[in-house]
Design a protein around this motif. Structure first.
Motif, PDB file in Angstrom:
ATOM      1  N   VAL A 297       3.231 -14.015  -3.022  1.00 52.37           N
ATOM      2  CA  VAL A 297       1.995 -13.431  -3.543  1.00 52.37           C
ATOM      3  C   VAL A 297       2.083 -13.522  -5.061  1.00 52.37           C
ATOM      4  O   VAL A 297       3.043 -13.051  -5.667  1.00 52.37           O
ATOM      5  CB  VAL A 297       1.824 -11.962  -3.117  1.00 52.37           C
ATOM      6  N   THR A 299      -0.034 -13.985  -9.138  1.00 56.00           N
ATOM      7  CA  THR A 299      -1.211 -14.055  -9.996  1.00 56.00           C
ATOM      8  C   THR A 299      -1.591 -15.528 -10.140  1.00 56.00           C
ATOM      9  O   THR A 299      -0.798 -16.421  -9.811  1.00 56.00           O
ATOM     10  CB  THR A 299      -0.908 -13.476 -11.384  1.00 56.00           C
ATOM     11  N   ASN A 310      -4.594 -21.022  -2.455  1.00 56.12           N
ATOM     12  CA  ASN A 310      -4.615 -19.653  -1.962  1.00 56.12           C
ATOM     13  C   ASN A 310      -5.049 -19.624  -0.498  1.00 56.12           C
ATOM     14  O   ASN A 310      -6.055 -20.233  -0.129  1.00 56.12           O
ATOM     15  CB  ASN A 310      -5.571 -18.818  -2.814  1.00 56.12           C
ATOM     16  N   THR A 316      -2.896 -15.313  -3.623  1.00 63.57           N
ATOM     17  CA  THR A 316      -3.077 -14.953  -5.027  1.00 63.57           C
ATOM     18  C   THR A 316      -3.961 -13.716  -5.140  1.00 63.57           C
ATOM     19  O   THR A 316      -4.750 -13.410  -4.242  1.00 63.57           O
ATOM     20  CB  THR A 316      -3.718 -16.095  -5.833  1.00 63.57           C
ATOM     21  N   SER A 317      -3.808 -13.018  -6.267  1.00 62.29           N
ATOM     22  CA  SER A 317      -4.620 -11.838  -6.529  1.00 62.29           C
ATOM     23  C   SER A 317      -5.014 -11.816  -7.993  1.00 62.29           C
ATOM     24  O   SER A 317      -4.374 -12.457  -8.831  1.00 62.29           O
ATOM     25  CB  SER A 317      -3.847 -10.567  -6.179  1.00 62.29           C
ATOM     26  N   SER A 318      -6.048 -11.029  -8.308  1.00 65.42           N
ATOM     27  CA  SER A 318      -6.554 -10.981  -9.685  1.00 65.42           C
ATOM     28  C   SER A 318      -6.503  -9.598 -10.298  1.00 65.42           C
ATOM     29  O   SER A 318      -6.920  -9.414 -11.438  1.00 65.42           O
ATOM     30  CB  SER A 318      -7.999 -11.496  -9.716  1.00 65.42           C
ATOM     31  N   SER A 319      -5.998  -8.609  -9.564  1.00 64.15           N
ATOM     32  CA  SER A 319      -5.918  -7.254 -10.103  1.00 64.15           C
ATOM     33  C   SER A 319      -4.772  -6.511  -9.436  1.00 64.15           C
ATOM     34  O   SER A 319      -4.278  -6.923  -8.379  1.00 64.15           O
ATOM     35  CB  SER A 319      -7.224  -6.495  -9.859  1.00 64.15           C
ATOM     36  N   GLU A 322      -5.836  -5.323  -5.910  1.00 61.97           N
ATOM     37  CA  GLU A 322      -5.860  -6.404  -4.927  1.00 61.97           C
ATOM     38  C   GLU A 322      -4.446  -6.843  -4.581  1.00 61.97           C
ATOM     39  O   GLU A 322      -4.128  -7.116  -3.419  1.00 61.97           O
ATOM     40  CB  GLU A 322      -6.669  -7.584  -5.469  1.00 61.97           C
ATOM     41  N   PHE A 323      -3.589  -6.919  -5.605  1.00 63.12           N
ATOM     42  CA  PHE A 323      -2.194  -7.298  -5.395  1.00 63.12           C
ATOM     43  C   PHE A 323      -1.547  -6.328  -4.407  1.00 63.12           C
ATOM     44  O   PHE A 323      -0.876  -6.727  -3.437  1.00 63.12           O
ATOM     45  CB  PHE A 323      -1.435  -7.273  -6.724  1.00 63.12           C
ATOM     46  N   ILE A 326      -2.866  -6.713  -0.767  1.00 64.13           N
ATOM     47  CA  ILE A 326      -2.293  -7.871  -0.086  1.00 64.13           C
ATOM     48  C   ILE A 326      -0.869  -7.570   0.358  1.00 64.13           C
ATOM     49  O   ILE A 326      -0.479  -7.860   1.505  1.00 64.13           O
ATOM     50  CB  ILE A 326      -2.318  -9.107  -1.014  1.00 64.13           C
TER      51      ILE A 326
END
Length: 369
Positions: A297, A299, A310, A316-319, A322-323, A326
């Motif tokens: 996982v 950024t 992804n 992948t995550s953007s915050s 969200e991270f 997941i």
């Protein structure tokens, strides 16, 4: 080391390297397994302060007169096909004779001045931020002058983005993508979750330290709230005082420090996180984790320079939120991510083994002769 191992199978290697501390001299014995000669030189940061007029600190602290002399002697004595220089900071150790020989290969790895500039943006201490900004600008002007005045046969890059950026910025077309390689380990089927998350890397490297602290403070507490038994392992040497203090306050965050082997931590890990927000080039830790058959996982910065997709080879995550979401879902439903995990492993197996990377590089070098 693996790159040298495979490269030595068809080539004689004369190895010259700057080391940061005395402990690194112990690697000489291993290097001699693959190199005909090995020469190591201690980096002198103190003496570099008197040479700052010649170039940025990150360069002059690595310029060593005896090293430059020895490289030139070797070049004159042996039948050298190529002189491969790792990083532009090392160019001060290369004589004019070699620079004009049309045998110089410069491995860029990252766009170094851009990496320094990005780091400066994340530093809160005004003095340190100013130092990084100045170093970044000085390194840019130094690199620009080198590329204008020196005869470089080929520039190599590990990242697609860095290669394209370099071509636009400096107007060079003699470039080649030579990705980082990794080793492939036995793929193991999913088992019950251990609720274990790991981040691997040298913790004295500012982007790694920043990433570990960010995940510990902003992501892992959300995971731990949902899964109290979850653990976060920060695996790598030279952890900072701040990381150690974070670990002392939360026993579920384990900072390992230097290890003889990281195999055991990969064995107990359910997913590997790459929470980077800075740093250039392809992140070796991404390839390594996928080569171990681990779910990753990351950024978007963590997978920059790769073609990994992804949802197909990793996540992948953007915050921070969200991270965490997941990570929680993965730990609670690990078998559901088997396809993604297998996809990442197979992509690395087909395209990023050291054997495949080195063979393609050798083909290109032979074409240039």
């Amino acid at each position: 080391m693996k790159r040298l191992e495979y490269f030595s199978q068809n080539n004689e290697i004369y190895f010259f390297c700057v080391v940061d501390n005395d402990d690194e001299y112990e690697y000489r014995a291993d290097l001699l397994k693959y190199c005909k000669e090995v020469h190591l030189y201690k980096r002198n940061k103190g003496a570099a302060l008197f040479k700052l007029i010649k170039g940025p600190f990150v360069c002059v602290s690595r310029w060593i007169a005896s090293m430059k002399k020895d490289i030139n002697v070797c070049f004159e004595r042996e039948n050298i096909d190529w002189v491969i220089v790792e990083f532009p900071q090392m160019l001060g150790n290369i004589s004019r004779r070699i620079l004009n020989s049309n045998k110089l290969i410069l491995s860029q790895h990252n766009i170094e001045y851009a990496t320094l500039n990005n780091l400066a943006k994340s530093i809160t201490n005004p003095l340190k931020r100013l130092i990084y900004n100045v170093e970044s600008k000085r390194l840019y002007y130094y690199e620009e002058r080198c590329y204008r005045e020196m005869s470089v046969k080929l520039f190599t890059f590990v990242s697609i983005e860095d290669k394209a950026f370099f071509e636009r910025k400096f107007g060079k077309s003699n470039t080649l993508l030579v990705p980082i390689g990794t080793e492939i380990h036995e793929y193991k089927e999913s088992k019950d979750s251990c609720n274990a998350i790991s981040f691997f890397g040298k913790m004295s490297y500012p982007p790694n330290k920043e990433a570990a602290i960010w995940f510990s403070k902003n992501v892992f507490p959300l995971v731990q709230k949902e899964i109290p038994a979850s653990k976060f392992y920060i695996v790598g040497k030279d952890p900072s005082k701040e990381l150690m203090e974070i670990s002392e306050k939360n026993p579920n965050i384990i900072v390992t420090g230097t290890l003889d082997s990281i195999e055991g931590y990969y064995e107990r890990t359910d997913l590997v996180v790459i929470p980077l927000s800075h740093g250039g080039g392809v992140k070796v830790k991404v390839l390594e984790a996928l080569g171990y058959g681990k779910l990753v996982v990351s950024t978007s910065k963590g997978i920059e320079g790769t073609t990994f997709q992804n949802g197909e080879e990793l996540l992948t995550s953007s915050s921070a939120e969200e991270f965490a979401a997941i990570c929680i879902d993965v730990l609670q439903n690990l078998p559901c991510y088997e396809k993604v995990r297998r996809g990442g492993y197979e992509s690395v197996r087909k395209n990023f083994t050291w054997k495949a990377v080195v063979e393609k590089f050798e083909l290109e070098l032979n074409r240039l002769k």
